[in-house]
Write a protein that holds these residues in place. Structure first.
Motif, PDB file in Angstrom:
ATOM      1  N   LEU A 194       0.837  -1.211   0.000  1.00 49.56           N
ATOM      2  CA  LEU A 194       0.000   0.000   0.000  1.00 49.56           C
ATOM      3  C   LEU A 194       0.875   1.266   0.000  1.00 49.56           C
ATOM      4  CD1 LEU A 194      -2.998   1.075   0.323  1.00 49.56           C
ATOM      5  CD2 LEU A 194      -2.512   1.214   2.751  1.00 49.56           C
ATOM      6  N   VAL A 196       2.520   1.828  -3.460  1.00 51.54           N
ATOM      7  CA  VAL A 196       1.594   2.417  -4.427  1.00 51.54           C
ATOM      8  C   VAL A 196       1.333   3.882  -4.085  1.00 51.54           C
ATOM      9  CG1 VAL A 196      -0.793   2.348  -5.269  1.00 51.54           C
ATOM     10  CG2 VAL A 196       0.531   0.231  -5.055  1.00 51.54           C
ATOM     11  N   GLN A 197       1.064   4.155  -2.818  1.00 49.60           N
ATOM     12  CA  GLN A 197       0.714   5.524  -2.441  1.00 49.60           C
ATOM     13  C   GLN A 197       1.866   6.492  -2.639  1.00 49.60           C
ATOM     14  OE1 GLN A 197      -0.905   5.118   1.538  1.00 49.60           O
ATOM     15  NE2 GLN A 197      -2.946   5.400   0.681  1.00 49.60           N
ATOM     16  N   ALA A 243       0.679  -7.442   1.396  1.00 48.04           N
ATOM     17  CA  ALA A 243      -0.379  -6.604   1.951  1.00 48.04           C
ATOM     18  C   ALA A 243      -1.193  -7.513   2.869  1.00 48.04           C
ATOM     19  CB  ALA A 243      -1.241  -6.026   0.837  1.00 48.04           C
ATOM     20  N   GLU A 286      -7.341  -1.376   2.813  1.00 47.62           N
ATOM     21  CA  GLU A 286      -6.874  -1.860   1.504  1.00 47.62           C
ATOM     22  C   GLU A 286      -8.042  -2.001   0.535  1.00 47.62           C
ATOM     23  OE1 GLU A 286      -4.674  -5.495   2.086  1.00 47.62           O
ATOM     24  OE2 GLU A 286      -3.163  -4.496   3.324  1.00 47.62           O
ATOM     25  N   ARG A 303      -9.272   1.358  -0.715  1.00 47.06           N
ATOM     26  CA  ARG A 303      -8.343   1.950  -1.693  1.00 47.06           C
ATOM     27  C   ARG A 303      -8.194   1.097  -2.944  1.00 47.06           C
ATOM     28  NH1 ARG A 303      -5.686   6.225   0.574  1.00 47.06           N
ATOM     29  NH2 ARG A 303      -5.838   6.322   2.835  1.00 47.06           N
ATOM     30  N   LEU A 360      -6.657  -1.660  -3.567  1.00 44.73           N
ATOM     31  CA  LEU A 360      -5.207  -1.778  -3.712  1.00 44.73           C
ATOM     32  C   LEU A 360      -4.749  -2.558  -4.937  1.00 44.73           C
ATOM     33  CD1 LEU A 360      -2.390  -1.245  -2.598  1.00 44.73           C
ATOM     34  CD2 LEU A 360      -2.686  -3.179  -1.048  1.00 44.73           C
ATOM     35  N   THR A 361      -5.411  -3.680  -5.218  1.00 43.93           N
ATOM     36  CA  THR A 361      -4.924  -4.486  -6.348  1.00 43.93           C
ATOM     37  C   THR A 361      -5.892  -4.471  -7.527  1.00 43.93           C
ATOM     38  OG1 THR A 361      -5.736  -6.445  -5.199  1.00 43.93           O
ATOM     39  CG2 THR A 361      -3.379  -5.984  -5.021  1.00 43.93           C
ATOM     40  N   THR A 411      -5.906   0.679 -10.282  1.00 40.83           N
ATOM     41  CA  THR A 411      -4.922   1.166  -9.308  1.00 40.83           C
ATOM     42  C   THR A 411      -3.516   0.810  -9.777  1.00 40.83           C
ATOM     43  OG1 THR A 411      -6.544   0.699  -7.594  1.00 40.83           O
ATOM     44  CG2 THR A 411      -4.279   1.108  -6.851  1.00 40.83           C
TER      45      THR A 411
END
Ligand code: SAH
Ligand code: TYD
Ligand code: ZN
Length: 408
Positions: A204, A207-208, A224, A275, A278, A280-281, A285
């Motif tokens: 995370l 990516v962020q 994650a 997660e 957001r 995440l995967t 994203t």
């Protein structure tokens, strides 16, 4: 080029989301005159459609990465030494409380964590395949076995020392593609009420903050909470706690136990929810991450070329493994960064893998100060900037590229 591979955790399909192209081994600093012998592989990352685990598309054989001359020494940072002392104290207070507790750490490196426990007389064993750093641990009075941790080793340990109350690994479990073997070993070695604790960079955060330089040969997995929870369950253990850590640009410490042995902490569901919120995967994203990586490359290269064209001088600070990805993916040669200073003796006098920027000792940094210092060890920014206050006072500027390219 195939853009799918088979998940090393669940055998599902891994879909590639970014390709860095041909890359050298990040910690393979080259002796001048031996530049023809470098090993390259295709470095690309993907996410599993089934279990969401983010992983490299190609595995580099472990003996190419971890060997007698592996140069990374954990104790080079004051902040990391403090972090691992605190970790040891916490384990002493919470887990190593029985009459004769026993801890096994794999990837103990120079003994940065086990030192505190060894000094307290705690029964311990480090498992470390890289001979040079294993010797440093032994020299500190730490009991260490010079080998790769795997099931057969776990079985030997049980026979010789009994079961472990804690199995610990920092910045190591994510380096190991063969998780099925590791999990069999952990299940056999772990006492019924014991815990397997490991901490690794958090996907995370990557990516962020577009910290794409966390991606290199040694980092096979990008963990994650969701992917670790599934991985643990598939391999007969349960994720019972998670904790976010600030070190190395943002990590998570995961605690696994035998199923039903512990009540999972609410922190697991909380971070899982974050997660999910957001996404995440989600493919969008991951595509966005790739676009951010390309943006960083463009902006960093434009900045370095402008400085060069204006006659400015840039020196790199910290010959990190991470820097290899930045240098080789962006195409940063000695024309843009004249050398990199680093405190690690084994890296000094060598050239960085791939594009061959010389690595020099720290005193070269001030002799004389460059106009700009490109901070490759950005995860140690506070420690380094405090130490190098004079550089800034002399008019020098830091170049950072995480979370975005900027001059400070
Ligand atoms: N725990 C230290 C070192 C991290 S570097 C820290 O956090 O600073 C990763 C270490 O894992 C290296 O020293 C490497 O030699 C070791 N390693 C890699 N594969 C391993 C395996 N299968 N078993 C044990 N150690 C391993
Ligand atoms: P690190 O960021 O911990 O890891 P990685 O190699 O996995 O990316 O590496 C820090 C590097 O920076 C290491 O080679 C030592 C060097 N260093 C310095 O030269 N000076 C410093 O003050 C610190 C903290 C690190
Ligand atoms: Zn999978």
């Amino acid at each position: 080029m195939p853009d799918t591979s088979q998940c090393r955790v669940c055998s599902g399909t891994v879909e590639q989301f970014f390709d860095f192209g041909r890359q050298p081994l990040a910690d393979a600093f080259v002796t001048p005159g031996r530049t023809g012998e470098e090993f390259f592989y295709r470095m690309a990352v993907g996410a599993c459609r089934t279990c969401t685990m983010v992983q490299l598309m190609e595995e580099v054989p472990r003996q190419h990465m971890f060997h007698e001359d592996y140069p990374y020494v954990s104790s080079g940072s004051t902040v990391m030494r403090a972090h691992f002392e605190k970790t040891a104290e916490r384990l002493l207070d919470t887990e190593l409380t029985g009459p004769d507790p026993f801890i096994v750490e794999f990837g103990c490196n120079d003994g940065i964590m086990l030192k505190t426990l060894a000094d307290r007389g705690i029964r311990h064993l480090g498992v470390e395949p890289s001979g040079g750093v294993a010797d440093m641990a032994a020299a500190k009075g730490i009991r260490v076995r010079k080998t790769f941790f795997e099931e057969s080793v776990a079985r030997d340990i049980v026979a010789a020392d009994g079961h472990a109350d804690v199995i610990y690994a920092a910045n190591t479990f994510s380096h190991i593609a063969y998780v099925d073997d590791i999990f069999r070993g952990v299940r056999e070695l772990l006492a019924p009420t014991g815990v397997f604790v490991f901490e690794d960079p958090y996907f995370l955060e990557i990516v962020q903050r577009t910290s794409f330089d966390q991606i290199y040969d040694e980092h096979f997995y990008f963990f994650a909470v969701r992917s670790v929870q599934e991985m643990a369950a598939r391999h007969g253990l349960e994720l019972v706690d998670v904790e976010r850590l600030q070190v190395h640009g943002g990590e998570v410490r995961y605690t696994l136990a035998h199923p039903g042995a512990r009540t999972p902490s609410p922190a697991v569901a909380e971070l899982l929810a974050e997660e999910e919120a957001r996404e995440l995967t989600h493919p969008d994203t991951l595509r966005g991450f790739g676009e951010s990586v390309e943006g960083t490359r463009e902006r960093l290269l434009a900045l370095l070329r402008r400085i060069r064209d204006e006659g400015g001088r840039v020196v790199g600070y910290g010959a990190t493994a991470k820097s290899s990805t930045v240098i080789n993916y962006c195409g940063i040669g000695p024309d843009l960064v004249s050398f990199i200073c680093d405190t690690t003796p084994a890296k000094q006098g060598r050239l960085t893998p791939g594009l061959h920027i010389p690595v020099r000792e720290p005193k070269a940094f001030a002799d004389p100060y460059p106009d700009y210092a490109l901070l490759f060890a950005w995860n140690h920014a506070d420690e380094i900037m405090a130490k190098e206050r004079e550089f800034r006072q002399a008019g020098g500027r830091w170049i950072l590229y995480v979370p975005e390219v900027r001059v400070v």
